[in-house]
Design an enzyme around this catalytic site. Structure first.
Site, PDB file in Angstrom:
ATOM      1  CG  HIS A  94      -1.746   1.190   1.421  1.00  0.00           C
ATOM      2  ND1 HIS A  94      -3.081   1.256   1.076  1.00  0.00           N
ATOM      3  CD2 HIS A  94      -1.422   2.416   1.905  1.00  0.00           C
ATOM      4  CE1 HIS A  94      -3.542   2.478   1.353  1.00  0.00           C
ATOM      5  NE2 HIS A  94      -2.559   3.197   1.865  1.00  0.00           N
ATOM      6  CD  GLU A  95       2.099   3.768   3.566  1.00  0.00           C
ATOM      7  OE1 GLU A  95       2.642   4.829   3.239  1.00  0.00           O
ATOM      8  OE2 GLU A  95       0.911   3.714   3.939  1.00  0.00           O
ATOM      9  CD  GLU A 124      -5.123   6.074   2.119  1.00  0.00           C
ATOM     10  OE1 GLU A 124      -5.066   4.956   2.639  1.00  0.00           O
ATOM     11  OE2 GLU A 124      -4.111   6.725   1.844  1.00  0.00           O
ATOM     12  CG  HIS A 135       0.232   6.161  -0.778  1.00  0.00           C
ATOM     13  ND1 HIS A 135      -0.915   6.752  -1.269  1.00  0.00           N
ATOM     14  CD2 HIS A 135      -0.112   5.627   0.423  1.00  0.00           C
ATOM     15  CE1 HIS A 135      -1.906   6.567  -0.409  1.00  0.00           C
ATOM     16  NE2 HIS A 135      -1.455   5.881   0.628  1.00  0.00           N
TER      17      HIS A 135
HETATM   18 ZN   LIG Z   1      -2.375   5.201   2.247  1.00  0.00          ZN
END
Ligand SMILES: [Zn+2]
Length: 279
Positions: free
Chosen positions: A151-152, A209, A155
């Site tokens: 997830h990171e 997100e 980004h």
């Molecule tokens: Zn996030």
């Protein structure tokens, strides 16, 4: 009625702001940071700052954070823990090629910071940290760790930091005089401060997100980690801490439908996971 005395000041200022906005728009570019992948993330992004500018500032901000942790004797304390986190990163990083071919060659870095905070982050350009609070308090599994890191990393691949820094920078231009905003020494410091703020203080947008969730499960699946772990991870994240929610949630708003979206997209990338496990 407005006092007349304000006019001589207000007019040039309004003019300056209009000029600056025009300038900002002129140098603003629309980009496609990533390929859609199996999860199909295709939104175009507007960028005012260049990748080079933001990545350079991220390197500075990262060095500061790492130095701070080292100063508190909180950097990479447990060799086994560091090895575990690094080995997960080393499987995820090659998987980034599915979204952007340049990413596997980035100067990736990952450190483990001793802290009670349940937190992990990846700055622009691939500068990561995982906090021991995340590992210990969540009793995190490797699949769940891959979900957080995926997830990171997502980004960073989508350059959400650059996009948010561009927005913050545009606002800074809007409220500051031209000399301070557009150079003459101030710019680099300012961008570094913005990168720090967006990493630690400012919440991500819902849109960012969703993209990070979807790309994150695909990265995990391609790296051979069970993408369904993203669902249990967010459940654990919501449960831990009781009245005081984890720091992670202060920069990662977690609405109800996140569970459903993660479940749907994890199911979509299951064939990639199964394929990766056979190799
Ligand atoms: Zn996030």
């Amino acid at each position: 009625m407005k006092p007349m005395s304000k006019l001589p000041w207000a007019l040039p200022r309004a003019f300056t702001l209009a000029m600056l906005s025009a300038l900002a728009l002129a140098s603003c570019q629309t980009v496609q940071t990533t390929q859609p992948g199996a999860v199909g993330v295709e939104r175009q992004q507007s960028m005012l700052l260049s990748s080079a500018q933001v990545d350079k500032s991220a390197v500075q901000a990262y060095q500061q954070e790492i130095k701070k942790a080292a100063g508190k004797n909180a950097l990479d304390r447990d060799a086994a823990q560091v090895a575990r986190v690094k080995s997960i990163a080393q499987r995820l990083i090659p998987a980034t090629a599915a979204f952007r071919p340049d990413a596997p060659r980035w100067a990736w870095e990952v450190h483990v910071v001793t802290s009670g905070d349940v937190n992990a982050w990846c700055m622009p350009g691939g500068k990561m940290a995982v906090y021991t609070g995340l590992i210990d308090k969540l009793k995190i599994t490797d699949d769940e760790m891959a979900a957080v890191m995926g997830h990171e990393i997502a980004h960073a691949l989508r350059e959400h930091g650059r996009e948010r820094a561009s927005q913050a920078y545009a606002q800074a231009i809007g409220v500051q005089l031209i000399g301070a905003a557009l150079g003459l020494g101030g710019t680099e410091m300012q961008v570094a401060q913005i990168v720090t703020d967006i990493t630690f203080n400012l919440p991500n947008s819902r849109e960012h997100e969703v993209e990070a969730d979807r790309i994150g499960v695909e990265l995990a699946a391609r790296a051979g980690y069970d993408p369904r772990a993203a669902v249990t991870l967010w459940q654990k994240m919501g449960q831990v801490g009781g009245a005081a929610p984890p720091q992670f949630l202060s920069t990662h708003p977690s609405p109800q439908n996140r569970q459903k979206d993660l479940t749907d997209y994890a199911a979509r990338v299951m064939p990639l996971y199964e394929g990766a496990r056979k190799r």
